[in-house]
Scaffold this motif. Structure first.
Motif, PDB file in Angstrom:
ATOM      1  N   LEU A   1     -40.237  52.628  51.465  1.00 18.59           N
ATOM      2  CA  LEU A   1     -39.931  52.644  50.036  1.00 18.59           C
ATOM      3  C   LEU A   1     -41.171  53.097  49.276  1.00 18.59           C
ATOM      4  N   GLN A   2     -41.014  54.011  48.367  1.00 15.86           N
ATOM      5  CA  GLN A   2     -42.148  54.646  47.702  1.00 15.86           C
ATOM      6  C   GLN A   2     -42.543  53.993  46.379  1.00 15.86           C
ATOM      7  N   SER A   3     -42.159  52.754  46.145  1.00 11.68           N
ATOM      8  CA  SER A   3     -42.549  52.059  44.912  1.00 11.68           C
ATOM      9  C   SER A   3     -44.063  51.916  44.860  1.00 11.68           C
ATOM     10  N   LYS A   4     -44.617  52.127  43.676  1.00 12.55           N
ATOM     11  CA  LYS A   4     -46.061  51.985  43.487  1.00 12.55           C
ATOM     12  C   LYS A   4     -46.451  50.551  43.168  1.00 12.55           C
ATOM     13  N   ILE A   5     -45.529  49.788  42.566  1.00 16.55           N
ATOM     14  CA  ILE A   5     -45.823  48.423  42.154  1.00 16.55           C
ATOM     15  C   ILE A   5     -44.680  47.505  42.561  1.00 16.55           C
ATOM     16  N   TYR A   6     -45.026  46.379  43.147  1.00 16.14           N
ATOM     17  CA  TYR A   6     -44.080  45.315  43.475  1.00 16.14           C
ATOM     18  C   TYR A   6     -44.542  44.065  42.739  1.00 16.14           C
ATOM     19  N   LEU A   7     -43.604  43.293  42.233  1.00 15.80           N
ATOM     20  CA  LEU A   7     -43.948  42.072  41.513  1.00 15.80           C
ATOM     21  C   LEU A   7     -43.301  40.885  42.214  1.00 15.80           C
ATOM     22  N   VAL A   8     -44.122  39.920  42.577  1.00 13.44           N
ATOM     23  CA  VAL A   8     -43.637  38.656  43.141  1.00 13.44           C
ATOM     24  C   VAL A   8     -44.199  37.542  42.271  1.00 13.44           C
ATOM     25  N   LYS A   9     -43.642  36.353  42.382  1.00 14.71           N
ATOM     26  CA  LYS A   9     -44.161  35.277  41.541  1.00 14.71           C
ATOM     27  C   LYS A   9     -44.180  33.949  42.274  1.00 14.71           C
ATOM     28  N   LEU A  10     -45.109  33.122  41.834  1.00 11.53           N
ATOM     29  CA  LEU A  10     -45.257  31.761  42.332  1.00 11.53           C
ATOM     30  C   LEU A  10     -45.237  30.843  41.124  1.00 11.53           C
ATOM     31  N   ASN A  11     -44.196  30.068  40.991  1.00 13.79           N
ATOM     32  CA  ASN A  11     -44.043  29.146  39.864  1.00 13.79           C
ATOM     33  C   ASN A  11     -44.749  27.830  40.140  1.00 13.79           C
ATOM     34  N   GLY A  12     -44.976  27.069  39.087  1.00 16.27           N
ATOM     35  CA  GLY A  12     -45.470  25.712  39.243  1.00 16.27           C
ATOM     36  C   GLY A  12     -46.862  25.436  38.720  1.00 16.27           C
ATOM     37  N   PHE A  13     -47.547  26.459  38.189  1.00 16.13           N
ATOM     38  CA  PHE A  13     -48.922  26.265  37.738  1.00 16.13           C
ATOM     39  C   PHE A  13     -49.022  25.623  36.357  1.00 16.13           C
ATOM     40  N   ASP A  14     -47.917  25.303  35.748  1.00  9.08           N
ATOM     41  CA  ASP A  14     -47.937  24.657  34.436  1.00  9.08           C
ATOM     42  C   ASP A  14     -48.142  23.158  34.640  1.00  9.08           C
ATOM     43  N   THR A  15     -49.356  22.810  35.063  1.00  6.65           N
ATOM     44  CA  THR A  15     -49.677  21.467  35.555  1.00  6.65           C
ATOM     45  C   THR A  15     -50.241  20.571  34.462  1.00  6.65           C
ATOM     46  N   HIS A  16     -49.374  20.163  33.554  1.00  4.92           N
ATOM     47  CA  HIS A  16     -49.798  19.242  32.499  1.00  4.92           C
ATOM     48  C   HIS A  16     -50.011  17.830  33.040  1.00  4.92           C
ATOM     49  N   PHE A  17     -49.419  17.533  34.176  1.00  6.07           N
ATOM     50  CA  PHE A  17     -49.623  16.228  34.810  1.00  6.07           C
ATOM     51  C   PHE A  17     -49.558  16.421  36.315  1.00  6.07           C
ATOM     52  N   GLY A  18     -50.217  15.526  37.064  1.00  4.60           N
ATOM     53  CA  GLY A  18     -50.165  15.587  38.523  1.00  4.60           C
ATOM     54  C   GLY A  18     -50.872  16.780  39.133  1.00  4.60           C
ATOM     55  N   GLN A  19     -51.782  17.386  38.391  1.00  4.50           N
ATOM     56  CA  GLN A  19     -52.529  18.509  38.951  1.00  4.50           C
ATOM     57  C   GLN A  19     -53.322  18.050  40.163  1.00  4.50           C
ATOM     58  N   VAL A  20     -53.831  16.848  40.095  1.00  2.00           N
ATOM     59  CA  VAL A  20     -54.480  16.196  41.237  1.00  2.00           C
ATOM     60  C   VAL A  20     -53.832  14.833  41.426  1.00  2.00           C
ATOM     61  N   GLN A  21     -54.032  14.239  42.604  1.00  2.00           N
ATOM     62  CA  GLN A  21     -53.434  12.946  42.910  1.00  2.00           C
ATOM     63  C   GLN A  21     -54.111  11.799  42.167  1.00  2.00           C
ATOM     64  N   SER A  22     -55.429  11.876  42.085  1.00  2.00           N
ATOM     65  CA  SER A  22     -56.189  10.828  41.407  1.00  2.00           C
ATOM     66  C   SER A  22     -57.548  11.393  41.019  1.00  2.00           C
ATOM     67  N   GLN A  23     -58.265  10.660  40.194  1.00  3.98           N
ATOM     68  CA  GLN A  23     -59.594  11.109  39.796  1.00  3.98           C
ATOM     69  C   GLN A  23     -60.446  11.375  41.035  1.00  3.98           C
ATOM     70  N   ASN A  24     -61.279  12.395  40.968  1.00  8.12           N
ATOM     71  CA  ASN A  24     -62.201  12.765  42.058  1.00  8.12           C
ATOM     72  C   ASN A  24     -61.491  13.103  43.362  1.00  8.12           C
ATOM     73  N   ASP A  25     -60.269  13.621  43.273  1.00 11.66           N
ATOM     74  CA  ASP A  25     -59.481  13.982  44.449  1.00 11.66           C
ATOM     75  C   ASP A  25     -58.962  15.398  44.240  1.00 11.66           C
ATOM     76  N   ILE A  26     -59.160  16.275  45.207  1.00 13.10           N
ATOM     77  CA  ILE A  26     -58.693  17.649  45.041  1.00 13.10           C
ATOM     78  C   ILE A  26     -57.249  17.836  45.468  1.00 13.10           C
ATOM     79  N   THR A  27     -56.668  16.875  46.159  1.00  9.99           N
ATOM     80  CA  THR A  27     -55.288  17.052  46.588  1.00  9.99           C
ATOM     81  C   THR A  27     -54.347  16.850  45.408  1.00  9.99           C
ATOM     82  N   GLY A  28     -53.232  17.517  45.454  1.00  6.23           N
ATOM     83  CA  GLY A  28     -52.261  17.433  44.373  1.00  6.23           C
ATOM     84  C   GLY A  28     -51.553  18.761  44.208  1.00  6.23           C
ATOM     85  N   ASP A  29     -50.782  18.891  43.147  1.00  4.78           N
ATOM     86  CA  ASP A  29     -49.964  20.081  42.921  1.00  4.78           C
ATOM     87  C   ASP A  29     -50.782  21.363  42.869  1.00  4.78           C
ATOM     88  N   HIS A  30     -51.919  21.330  42.171  1.00  3.15           N
ATOM     89  CA  HIS A  30     -52.726  22.544  42.032  1.00  3.15           C
ATOM     90  C   HIS A  30     -53.262  23.000  43.392  1.00  3.15           C
TER      91      HIS A  30
END
Length: 193
Positions: free
Chosen positions: A43-72
């Motif tokens: 296929l000769q398309s010059k541009i393909y667009l894909v997306k990853l939803n979920g970065f609107d992390t108003h809460f739960g971006q991390v599991q707890s303070q000083n912890d990198i695990t979580g949604d982000h």
């Protein structure tokens, strides 16, 4: 080309293409798997667009303070794994010199945690480029975390349209003005082009 012809070209490319690696079963991985297969199928398309939803992390971006695990962290891990498999796939099929990947978001995040283990919408963000012809490194100026504005925004230092202009002119060999409606200084981001 009419819609029927376009549909047939996409179908032919998908059916004629292949993947050379096993992708994880995530939404982004499945989208990139399809893109690699379409490229492999011609296929000769010059541009393909894909997306990853979920970065609107108003809460739960991390599991707890000083912890990198979580949604982000989970989202960045999914992005890393999907893009890594895609780059491996196109490299093993010999298309690595023809591909540049770009990540972008329509909004940034504020620097300060908002009290819900998340962050609110902000003004600045980052973009990542991937590809064998991308000159690695950092482009633009680093923002200062000391100079965060009154409303806790990290002030952007580089207009994102400079990145778009660089890709348009130096990778796709297109005039940036009809797309961006203005002329922006470009970065020297690519090798062998």
């Amino acid at each position: 080309m009419c819609i029927r012809d376009s549909s047939q070209a996409i179908s032919n490319a998908f059916n004629g293409g292949s993947n050379s690696v096993n992708y994880d079963d995530t939404d982004l991985s499945n989208q990139l798997k399809t893109v690699a297969r379409l490229i492999s199928g011609g296929l000769q398309s010059k541009i393909y667009l894909v997306k990853l939803n979920g970065f609107d992390t108003h809460f739960g971006q991390v599991q707890s303070q000083n912890d990198i695990t979580g949604d982000h962290n989970d989202l960045l891990t999914e992005l890393d794994q999907a893009v890594s498999k895609f780059m491996l796939d196109i490299s093993s099929q010999g298309f690595q010199d023809d591909i540049v990947g770009l990540t972008f978001s329509e909004f940034g995040r504020k620097a300060k945690e908002n009290g819900n283990l998340g962050t609110d919408h902000g003004t600045a963000n980052i973009m990542f480029l991937a590809g064998t012809n991308v000159k690695g490194g950092h482009y633009g100026e680093n923002p200062s975390l000391k100079d965060i504005s009154v409303n806790e925004n990290v002030e952007f230092t580089t207009d994102f349209r400079r990145v778009y202009a660089s890709i348009l002119e130096n990778w796709l060999r297109l005039d940036q003005v009809p797309v961006l409606d203005s002329k922006f200084e470009t970065f020297n981001m690519f090798e062998n082009v």
